[in-house]
Write a protein that holds these residues in place. Structure first.
Motif, PDB file in Angstrom:
ATOM      1  N   ARG A 344      46.277  44.308  50.757  1.00  0.00           N
ATOM      2  CA  ARG A 344      47.497  43.770  51.364  1.00  0.00           C
ATOM      3  C   ARG A 344      48.461  44.855  51.844  1.00  0.00           C
ATOM      4  O   ARG A 344      49.439  44.533  52.528  1.00  0.00           O
ATOM      5  N   VAL A 372      39.168  40.400  51.941  1.00  0.00           N
ATOM      6  CA  VAL A 372      40.124  40.708  52.997  1.00  0.00           C
ATOM      7  C   VAL A 372      40.808  39.447  53.501  1.00  0.00           C
ATOM      8  O   VAL A 372      41.887  39.513  54.121  1.00  0.00           O
ATOM      9  N   VAL A 373      40.238  38.270  53.238  1.00  0.00           N
ATOM     10  CA  VAL A 373      40.875  37.016  53.661  1.00  0.00           C
ATOM     11  C   VAL A 373      42.217  36.802  52.965  1.00  0.00           C
ATOM     12  O   VAL A 373      43.017  35.979  53.420  1.00  0.00           O
ATOM     13  N   VAL A 375      44.525  38.991  52.821  1.00  0.00           N
ATOM     14  CA  VAL A 375      45.572  39.690  53.586  1.00  0.00           C
ATOM     15  C   VAL A 375      46.226  38.636  54.472  1.00  0.00           C
ATOM     16  O   VAL A 375      45.813  38.403  55.603  1.00  0.00           O
ATOM     17  N   ASN A 376      47.221  37.981  53.949  1.00  0.00           N
ATOM     18  CA  ASN A 376      47.700  36.727  54.538  1.00  0.00           C
ATOM     19  C   ASN A 376      48.807  36.921  55.567  1.00  0.00           C
ATOM     20  O   ASN A 376      49.844  36.291  55.508  1.00  0.00           O
ATOM     21  N   ARG A 379      47.523  40.727  60.285  1.00  0.00           N
ATOM     22  CA  ARG A 379      46.366  41.619  60.284  1.00  0.00           C
ATOM     23  C   ARG A 379      45.053  40.851  60.151  1.00  0.00           C
ATOM     24  O   ARG A 379      44.059  41.169  60.810  1.00  0.00           O
ATOM     25  N   ILE A 380      45.019  39.826  59.300  1.00  0.00           N
ATOM     26  CA  ILE A 380      43.760  39.101  59.105  1.00  0.00           C
ATOM     27  C   ILE A 380      43.407  38.309  60.356  1.00  0.00           C
ATOM     28  O   ILE A 380      42.223  38.173  60.699  1.00  0.00           O
ATOM     29  N   LEU A 384      40.014  38.942  62.280  1.00  0.00           N
ATOM     30  CA  LEU A 384      39.097  37.807  62.414  1.00  0.00           C
ATOM     31  C   LEU A 384      38.773  37.527  63.871  1.00  0.00           C
ATOM     32  O   LEU A 384      37.616  37.224  64.223  1.00  0.00           O
ATOM     33  N   ALA A 405      40.795  32.222  55.223  1.00  0.00           N
ATOM     34  CA  ALA A 405      41.861  32.992  55.867  1.00  0.00           C
ATOM     35  C   ALA A 405      42.980  32.087  56.360  1.00  0.00           C
ATOM     36  O   ALA A 405      44.170  32.366  56.152  1.00  0.00           O
TER      37      ALA A 405
END
Length: 1241
Positions: A344, A372-373, A375-376, A379-380, A384, A405
């Motif tokens: 994060r 990594v999903v 990272v809310n 960026r995600i 994606l 995500a």
């Protein structure tokens, strides 16, 4: 003399008038204060551990202009507390220095007439420290009125914009005002608080009326010295108390106690002018209201230094991938939380570089993608979008990453705008696009949960898609966008949904009357019921009253209407129309639905249940008889006021009158907790093609689940090719947390593909052939799925300026590892049929399991330190396997060889404890952690009351010498409680439960355990024939003694018993030694043909030298003509011992839709079973009293227990139980399901 006295009084009055108490600061003076604040978390009991922190500082206030002042902090001391209340605070000098370095930066604020205005500080001062400054300044935010002793007003404070109640008392002689301020921090109009992770858990206001999980009070007391120019605070104190529990706050609770104190040390004139701090050094940091810091990396349940996050994250991914490659290492699963924390804070370019590094490593790739999903933020979405455009993910990876995500994204308007582009992207798989559209709807729902009213721009892309689907008349696109609108639950979408609803849209010509589309449109309103209940009720009522609609659509409309909690008047309207209803499917559904709702216990239905109960009484005279074969609703629920926890399960069957297969079937499961409703799981099936295939009846189907019935069903299924190509055989959907994330159609093309693939004539191009070939070459697969299921955080301000956080984290790591290799005895096979008919040997080993971690955090959580009470649980499940399977499909035989293992392993365990924890960023690895219930040697018992203690320890094993294993159960509980702490003390303290498999040392060296299954035995051994003959004779005698069967039926049954038994299944579980000697058990199932009903037998034999123990069981089910109903008669007889003697018991039961009778009889039983029965019998009188049953002493049959259950009304039963010396009668017991009171069915 009188003149002198008058002059003195006048002078005194003038002096009093000159004493002012309204607060202000003199810019020409310097004020020095001593400031101290501390907080503690725990149970508030003297023997239980607590955690806390304390801050001390000297603070100087100097005037810079008429209303601008500088703050200077010095002598900063920070201390931690972790122990029992008698312990001392311990200095944390390094952390104190870090705080002091920030407090030494320039700080400026405006102040006038008791109001703190702008606060300015250097950008180097972190928000966490600035909030501590706000806590100091909040002492000066006071509204003083001398014209009123008691007054209330709304004002800005550190907790937000809240109401305050003031009480003042002035000592005229001393010129001192005592002022008390109580702040209502519960009902602030602008509250300094933040919610995350609970958007899909709907608020339940009715539940909150029964109790809250938190309760807070804040009180300030001031000593104000009056003066000619303004009042001055000489001493002030603040006390904030909060009580929290996962249950009802009325009983046992955790306690937060926060205190702060301000004491004036000196007041003096400035000796020189203080220059204004240069504007470029300061930034406007807002007003006095606490600023919630949205730092997603600041996870409350762990702390680590965040320097070099990329290298740390890479190392963690590598370590987690290696440790959990073949099975789960439960000791490492907590590190996944640290990995989320590191990811994060990593910039986007570094995340993309990490992906490039792990992309080619399947294990590390898997761990990266599924962590990594979390990272809310933006960026995600960017990451994606890139991997989807480049098609770097397979279908399963894409679906799981998109769902997680989007559902874990911080729902803000900016991120929603970024997510729109995913709706217009091109995907190589329609399932991926379907997942994106549904997930976008879920994101809109989350945004609306935190923004009221919800912006219309959020739903606009889906509304545009809906309009386009209407123009193109694309049925599948209509269904998809309606399901996405259903996920969104936006009230603005009702106008668009109207266009899919017959007789609701003003332009009926454009409405698609396809039942699948209308069903999706009705269900699209399911979440709008909480946001616009009247709009939903208006539309669903029109649909329900439209008798031209299909029956299942009207019933579905009724369900959605009642989800919107209709008023009693609306329920009465529906009831009145039902009295005139001619569709008995609709009547039956509504009647059963009302009956289940009338018994509802959950708070959200407390008013609706009353209205439903009245409706049932109105409908009873005309529609009292319910059909079990028609449409119906079933609901079972439970709610406990002390726990504020409940659950509800519902099942719905929606049918049309002319068809045997339901039009739709749904099951729902909801969970109620602390004022919220979580819609855990919902499954739905729409068997449209199958419904048309089966029609109104099945030729040859009798309903007794015999082979004849299965053959009749199979004959119908063979006609599946006659169905139209555009109609699916079956449609299914799945929802979790109220959000639909998957739906699919089973169509003819898929069935044809499966039929071709499984056809015996299929060649080497068949996927079945390819799978078997791969298995022969050797197959190895392993997968790990880490999943942060719940991250629910609630953060609010405290009077100390520290963030109080209540958080729940639920994390799961699932794992499956498989190794397999096959060998066939026929290598020259030409098709799948020949391949499958050969004998196959499969050698396999592997592992399946999971580890679940749960944390409940209650305390202070900042980026500098944490101080809290924390409940932590861990639940690992591990099932390894290693065996060789020999499979012969042609002969229906399976043989498993399980090698003997000398390794002990834990199949299941559960551990839990509550801790007082203290962590700080200076040395996060050296966290202080002590159980809330500490060891006695750590507690000073002097003058402390001793609580009740409970410490059961159990370790028991069931040993099987034959198979060389022991199944062991162990558990230990440690509880300390006072009675008033119920129910919290149920869950606090140490808990450990484990189930283990332990090898047993044996005299004979067993090599393996052999399991044989023969599903097509063709002979019956002679000794078995004799046993069956003896058993059938005893059962025949029991039948002839029955009074419920006619002589003709007895004759038919007797003739059936003379038929030879047909072997059905042989089952062996043997331990084989190196000398090939086998011990264990063998079971054989038999079927005896009869003219009416079914008869089966089971014989279990012990295998080994010098043993003749056997158990014989005979069962029979037959239909009995009883007046107008067709009842069922069930009989069973069991005997065991040497050659099935001397112990035996029998059971006889008969029943219909209205009545059930059963008799349990024993001839001879082992003393251990008899003793257990006597122990159970001692509890029966007490249980009878608790359930309101009557009892009387009686002389009944000495070796028999009988019971009868009769329907007393549509929702109650009468029960009568006869014991050897006692008869129990229970009248009108409530029953959770509707029962029939007539014999017409």
């Amino acid at each position: 003399m009188q003149a002198l006295l008058l002059c003195c009084l006048v002078a005194l009055a003038v002096c009093n008038e000159n004493a002012r108490y309204d607060l202000n600061l003199n810019p020409n003076k310097i004020y020095e204060y001593q400031y101290e604040g501390w907080v503690k978390f725990g149970l508030g009991n003297p023997n239980h551990a607590e955690s806390g922190a304390r801050l001390k500082s000297k603070v100087t206030i100097e005037g810079a202009s008429a209303d601008t002042f500088n703050l200077k902090f010095s002598n900063v001391v920070f201390e931690e507390f972790n122990g029992v209340p008698e312990s001392n605070f311990v200095a944390a000098d390094q952390l104190a220095q870090e705080i002091a370095d920030q407090l030494a930066k320039p700080i400026e604020f405006t102040y006038s007439a008791g109001n703190v205005g702008e606060i300015k500080a250097s950008s180097e001062v972190a928000d966490t420290v600035l909030n501590i400054i706000r806590a100091f300044l909040s002492f000066f935010q006071v509204t003083v009125k001398t014209t009123q002793d008691i007054y209330e007003l709304e004002e800005v404070g550190i907790h937000g914009k809240c109401f305050s109640s003031y009480a003042v008392k002035i000592n005229d002689q001393e010129k001192v005002m005592d002022l008390t301020q109580v702040v209502d921090v519960t009902n602030c109009r602008e509250k300094a608080a933040f919610y995350f992770g609970m958007a899909t858990a709907l608020e339940d206001k009715d539940s909150k009326q029964r109790g809250e999980s938190t309760f807070s009070t804040v009180k300030y007391t001031y000593n104000i010295k009056g003066a000619e120019d303004a009042g001055l605070i000489t001493k002030a104190q603040a006390l904030e108390l909060q009580y929290f529990t996962p249950f009802n706050v009325k009983r046992g609770v955790f306690k937060m106690e926060a205190r702060k104190e301000l004491v004036l040390i000196s007041e003096g004139a400035k000796t020189q002018n203080i220059p204004r701090i240069q504007e470029r050094q300061l930034q406007n940091r807002g007003n006095l209201i606490y600023k919630v810091v949205k730092n997603w990396a600041n996870v409350p349940i762990t702390m680590q230094k965040m320097d070099k996050p990329v290298s740390k994250a890479k190392e963690l991914i590598k370590r987690l991938a290696q440790a959990n490659r073949h099975q789960i290492d439960s000791a490492t699963t907590e590190d996944t939380i640290k990995l989320y924390q590191l990811l994060r804070v990593i910039p986007l370019d570094q995340l993309e570089k990490m992906w490039a590094d792990v992309e080619g490593n399947s294990d590390e790739r898997n761990w990266f993608l599924h962590t990594v999903v979390e990272v809310n933020d933006a960026r995600i979405l960017t990451f994606l979008e890139r991997v989807l455009r480049e098609e770097k993910l397979n279908q399963l990876e894409a679906i799981t990453v998109i769902v997680r995500a989007f559902n874990h994204l911080d729902a803000t308007p900016e991120l929603l705008k970024m997510a729109e582009k995913f709706l217009t992207m091109t995907y190589n798989n329609p399932v991926i696009r379907r997942t994106v559209v549904l997930s976008y709807g879920s994101l809109v729902f989350k945004l609306c949960a935190y923004n009221n009213p919800c912006p219309e721009e959020a739903i606009r892309p889906l509304l545009n898609m809906a309009e386009e689907s209407i123009r193109n008349n694309n049925v599948m696109e209509k269904i998809l966008v309606l399901k996405a609108l259903g996920n969104a639950g936006h009230p603005r979408s009702l106008k668009t949904i109207n266009k899919f609803l017959p007789d609701v849209d003003p332009n009926p010509n454009r409405v698609d009357r396809e039942p699948r589309v209308v069903s999706a449109a009705v269900q699209a309103m399911r979440l709008i019921t909480a946001r616009d209940p009247h709009g939903v009720q208006q539309r669903t009522l029109k649909l329900f009253l439209n008798r031209e609609l299909k029956s299942e659509l009207r019933m579905l409309a009724l369900m959605i209407m009642f989800d919107a909690k209709p008023s009693t008047a609306l329920v009465s309207t529906v009831t009145a129309h039902l009295l005139e209803e001619r569709d008995m499917q609709v009547v039956n559904f509504a009647n059963t639905y009302f009956r289940t709702l009338s018994r509802a216990m959950t708070p959200d239905n407390q008013y609706l249940s009353t209205a439903a109960s009245v409706a049932v009484k109105i409908l009873a005279p005309k529609f009292g008889c319910l059909s079990y074969l028609g449409s119906r609703a079933v609901r079972m629920d439970w709610f406990h006021d002390d726990f504020l926890i409940g659950t509800a399960a519902e099942a719905f069957i929606l049918k049309r009158a002319s068809q045997i297969i339901p039009a739709e079937m749904m099951v729902k499961w909801n969970f109620y907790f602390i004022g919220r409703i979580l819609q855990l799981v919902e499954l739905g099936i729409r068997p449209e093609g199958l419904r048309d295939l089966f029609g109104a009846s099945i030729e040859g189907f009798r309903g007794d689940l015999s082979m004849t019935d299965f053959q009749a069903i199979f004959n119908v299924l063979k006609k599946w090719e006659t169905l139209p190509n555009d109609k699916p055989l079956l449609s299914v959907y799945t929802r979790a947390s109220g959000q639909e994330f998957y739906f699919s159609d089973l169509n003819k093309d898929f069935v044809e593909w499966m039929m071709r693939a499984l056809s015996p004539s299929a060649g080497k191009d068949s996927f079945v052939w390819r799978m078997i070939e791969q298995l022969i070459q050797g197959f190895s697969w392993h997968g790990v799925l880490p999943f942060l299921t719940v991250e629910a955080r609630y953060i609010q301000a405290t009077t100390l300026g520290l963030p109080l956080e209540i958080s729940k984290y639920y994390h799961v790591v699932n794992s499956l590892s498989v190794n397999a290799q096959a060998a066939l005895n026929q290598q020259a096979a030409q098709n799948v049929g020949e391949l499958l008919s050969s004998e196959t040997t499969v050698k396999t080993d592997g592992f399946i399991g999971y580890t679940k971690n749960f944390w409940l955090f209650y305390g202070i959580n900042t980026d500098l330190f944490q101080s809290a009470v924390e409940i932590k649980t861990i639940n690992p499940v591990a099932i390894p396997w290693n065996f060789v399977a020999k499979i012969n499909i042609r002969e229906w035989k399976v043989e498993l060889e399980i090698p003997q293992s000398n390794r002990e392993f834990e199949v299941f365990s559960f551990s839990s404890n509550a801790y007082a924890i203290s962590r700080n960023i200076i040395n996060p690895e050296a966290a202080k952690k002590i159980p809330v219930f500490p060891n006695e040697q750590n507690v000073n018992q002097i003058n402390n009351p001793k609580p009740n203690k409970w410490n059961p320890v159990v370790n028991m094993c069931s040993k099987s010498a034959a198979y060389g294993v022991s199944l062991c159960l162990e558990y230990e509980l440690k509880r300390e409680f006072c009675q008033e702490e119920y129910p919290l003390y149920y869950f606090l303290g140490f808990t450990h439960v484990a189930f283990k498999v332990v090898p047993v040392r044996q005299t004979s060296a067993d090599e393996k355990i052999l399991v044989e299954i023969n599903a097509a035995p063709d002979t019956v051994a002679m000794n078995v024939r004799q046993l069956l003959a003896n058993l059938r004779t005893m059962s025949k005698e029991g039948r002839q003694s029955s009074t419920s069967a006619s002589q003709e039926q007895q004759d038919r049954q007797s003739r059936g018993m003379e038929a030879p038994p047909v072997p059905v299944l042989n089952f062996k579980v043997l331990a084989v030694s190196s000398s090939q000697k086998a011990v264990g058990y063998e079971a054989s199932f038999y079927y005896t043909p009869a003219e009416e009903g079914q008869s089966t037998q089971l014989i279990v034999s012990q295998v080994g030298e010098a043993t003749n123990w056997k158990m014989c069981v005979d069962t029979a089910v037959a239909a009995v003509a009883r007046s107008q109903s067709r009842a069922k008669l069930f009989k069973a007889h069991a005997a065991w011992g040497a050659e099935c003697q001397p112990y035996s018991v029998s059971v006889r039961a008969s029943g219909s839709m209205r009545e059930l009778q059963a008799v349990f009889r024993w001839d001879q039983m082992p003393e251990t079973m008899a003793a257990q029965g006597r122990r159970i019998a001692r509890y029966i009188p007490g249980m009878a009293i608790l359930t309101g049953c009557t009892q009387e002493e009686d002389r009944n049959a000495t070796q028999e227990v009988s019971a009868s259950v009769i329907a007393a009304s549509a929702d109650s039963i009468n029960v009568k139980i006869k014991l050897p010396e006692l008869t129990l009668r229970c009248e009108a017991l409530p029953f959770p399901m509707a029962v029939s009171t007539t014999t017409e069915q």
